[in-house]
Design a protein around this motif. Structure first.
Motif, PDB file in Angstrom:
ATOM      1  N   THR A  65      -3.542   4.243  -1.222  1.00  0.00           N
ATOM      2  CA  THR A  65      -3.694   3.720  -2.566  1.00  0.00           C
ATOM      3  C   THR A  65      -2.934   2.404  -2.687  1.00  0.00           C
ATOM      4  OG1 THR A  65      -1.748   4.905  -3.421  1.00  0.00           O
ATOM      5  CG2 THR A  65      -3.873   6.043  -3.544  1.00  0.00           C
ATOM      6  N   ARG A  66      -3.197   1.678  -3.745  1.00  0.00           N
ATOM      7  CA  ARG A  66      -2.478   0.432  -4.043  1.00  0.00           C
ATOM      8  C   ARG A  66      -2.380   0.302  -5.558  1.00  0.00           C
ATOM      9  NH1 ARG A  66      -1.926  -4.479  -0.752  1.00  0.00           N
ATOM     10  NH2 ARG A  66      -1.117  -6.134  -2.068  1.00  0.00           N
ATOM     11  N   ASP A  67      -1.158   0.154  -6.039  1.00  0.00           N
ATOM     12  CA  ASP A  67      -0.909   0.061  -7.483  1.00  0.00           C
ATOM     13  C   ASP A  67      -1.518   1.242  -8.226  1.00  0.00           C
ATOM     14  OD1 ASP A  67       0.397  -2.393  -7.071  1.00  0.00           O
ATOM     15  OD2 ASP A  67      -1.501  -3.485  -7.209  1.00  0.00           O
ATOM     16  N   GLY A  68      -1.439   2.416  -7.610  1.00  0.00           N
ATOM     17  CA  GLY A  68      -1.932   3.629  -8.250  1.00  0.00           C
ATOM     18  C   GLY A  68      -3.418   3.851  -8.160  1.00  0.00           C
ATOM     19  N   GLN A  69      -4.141   2.926  -7.542  1.00  0.00           N
ATOM     20  CA  GLN A  69      -5.594   3.034  -7.434  1.00  0.00           C
ATOM     21  C   GLN A  69      -6.014   3.337  -5.992  1.00  0.00           C
ATOM     22  OE1 GLN A  69      -7.569   2.936 -10.181  1.00  0.00           O
ATOM     23  NE2 GLN A  69      -5.599   2.803 -11.254  1.00  0.00           N
ATOM     24  N   PRO A  70      -7.025   4.210  -5.811  1.00  0.00           N
ATOM     25  CA  PRO A  70      -7.493   4.504  -4.448  1.00  0.00           C
ATOM     26  C   PRO A  70      -8.067   3.262  -3.776  1.00  0.00           C
ATOM     27  CG  PRO A  70      -8.988   5.414  -6.086  1.00  0.00           C
ATOM     28  CD  PRO A  70      -7.790   4.940  -6.839  1.00  0.00           C
ATOM     29  N   VAL A  71      -7.737   3.087  -2.506  1.00  0.00           N
ATOM     30  CA  VAL A  71      -8.265   1.969  -1.723  1.00  0.00           C
ATOM     31  C   VAL A  71      -9.564   2.428  -1.070  1.00  0.00           C
ATOM     32  CG1 VAL A  71      -7.875   0.440   0.235  1.00  0.00           C
ATOM     33  CG2 VAL A  71      -5.995   0.960  -1.344  1.00  0.00           C
ATOM     34  N   THR A  72     -10.670   1.803  -1.429  1.00  0.00           N
ATOM     35  CA  THR A  72     -11.990   2.192  -0.905  1.00  0.00           C
ATOM     36  C   THR A  72     -12.576   1.095  -0.025  1.00  0.00           C
ATOM     37  OG1 THR A  72     -13.038   1.347  -2.914  1.00  0.00           O
ATOM     38  CG2 THR A  72     -12.464   3.693  -2.861  1.00  0.00           C
TER      39      THR A  72
ATOM     40  N   TYR B 285       0.847  -1.192   0.000  1.00  0.00           N
ATOM     41  CA  TYR B 285       0.000   0.000   0.000  1.00  0.00           C
ATOM     42  C   TYR B 285       0.883   1.243   0.000  1.00  0.00           C
ATOM     43  CZ  TYR B 285      -3.817  -3.116   1.348  1.00  0.00           C
ATOM     44  OH  TYR B 285      -4.751  -4.122   1.369  1.00  0.00           O
TER      45      TYR B 285
ATOM     46  N   SER C 105      -4.206   9.476   2.845  1.00  0.00           N
ATOM     47  CA  SER C 105      -4.790   8.771   1.704  1.00  0.00           C
ATOM     48  C   SER C 105      -4.071   7.446   1.489  1.00  0.00           C
ATOM     49  CB  SER C 105      -4.684   9.627   0.439  1.00  0.00           C
ATOM     50  OG  SER C 105      -5.326  10.876   0.618  1.00  0.00           O
TER      51      SER C 105
ATOM     52  N   PRO D 289     -10.570   6.587  -0.136  1.00  0.00           N
ATOM     53  CA  PRO D 289      -9.197   6.318   0.306  1.00  0.00           C
ATOM     54  C   PRO D 289      -8.690   7.259   1.386  1.00  0.00           C
ATOM     55  CG  PRO D 289      -9.143   7.628  -1.676  1.00  0.00           C
ATOM     56  CD  PRO D 289     -10.602   7.348  -1.404  1.00  0.00           C
TER      57      PRO D 289
END
Length: 277
Positions: free
Chosen positions: A175-182, A154, A173, A222
């Motif tokens: 994120t993981r691999d450039g994507q927001p963690v929701t 993360y 904030s 995120p």
């Protein structure tokens, strides 16, 4: 979806007309007659054992009744003097008032142990502290200013200024691999838990998540927003706990204060990895 968080009002916030987060605690083993005593832990790295302690009250007797704060009766914070090795755990109390949990040290050094508690009848939150020396050689480090960290795949960042003498918002904030963690899950009554320690004396600051308390089973992210105040200028170490898929992860940052009272440069530049819960 972004959702702010709040774990509810601490007992300390109902007294003295001000929030406990504005005053550093965790600089003494005694506060208002309550005392952290009989702290015991393994003396060297690799030795399995137990970390244990007792809280005594103004009458000198062990305290056995505590209020629940952030879903626990005691939050135990352990960190080395150079801000490394942060752990946030929850020991169990026996009938005699002795708190304990299994313990093993991974690295040598001098560690600060903080008991974050609300004894029944005390009327406020208390943070009592003591130290443990762990035998062995180690080279202490000095964490550099950092607003980013990477933990278990993360990427975590913190935005906002840490202000002296006034409350400001910090937005963390994930994120993981450039994507927001929701899919942040409720942890200790919020979607994240933040501990702040002042560099130099490692004074303990209470921080407060903003917004409505999460409902069990709901997820968010995120962003998690915290209200915090720095009581004095300088550097502060921040440790952010968050939970995804039942697993708790901890990111670490180091921020310098902003504001007129002894202004220092803001840590709005990034640094890689851990500075040094």
């Amino acid at each position: 979806m972004t959702q702010h968080t709040d774990s509810g009002q601490d007992p300390a916030e109902t007294t003295a007309g001000s929030r406990a987060g504005h005053t550093p605690q965790g600089v003494s083993m005694e506060q208002n007659g309550y005392l952290l005593q009989e702290l015991s832990a393994p003396g060297a790295t690799g030795d399995p054992g137990e970390l244990s302690l007792t809280i005594t009250g103004p009458d000198g007797a062990p305290v056995t009744e505590f209020e629940t704060s952030h879903e626990r009766q005691m939050h135990l914070i352990v960190v080395r003097s150079d801000a490394a090795g942060f752990r946030h755990v929850h020991p169990v109390m026996d009938e005699a008032g002795r708190w304990s949990l299994p313990w093993q040290w991974e690295a040598a050094g001098t560690y600060r142990v903080y008991a974050d508690i609300v004894p029944t009848g005390a009327g406020q939150n208390l943070t009592l502290t003591s130290t443990v020396d762990v035998a062995g050689a180690f080279t202490p480090g000095t964490p550099e200013a950092s607003t980013t960290d990477e933990v278990d795949g993360y990427q975590i960042s913190v935005a906002g200024d840490l202000s002296v003498g006034s409350t400001a918002e910090l937005t963390i904030s994930v994120t993981r691999d450039g994507q927001p963690v929701t899919t942040l899950e409720p942890y200790l009554g919020a979607y994240g838990h933040l501990v702040a320690l002042r560099a130099g004396d490692l004074a303990y600051l209470h921080t407060h998540p903003e917004g409505a308390e999460p409902v069990a089973g709901e997820v968010s992210g995120p962003d998690v927003v915290f209200a915090t105040t720095a009581p004095s200028p300088g550097r502060y170490y921040l440790y952010f706990d968050f939970q995804v898929d039942g697993q708790v992860h901890t990111a670490q940052f180091a921020l310098d204060t902003t504001g007129a009272a002894g202004t220092m440069p803001s840590a709005n530049t990034t640094a890689e990895g851990h500075g040094g819960h």
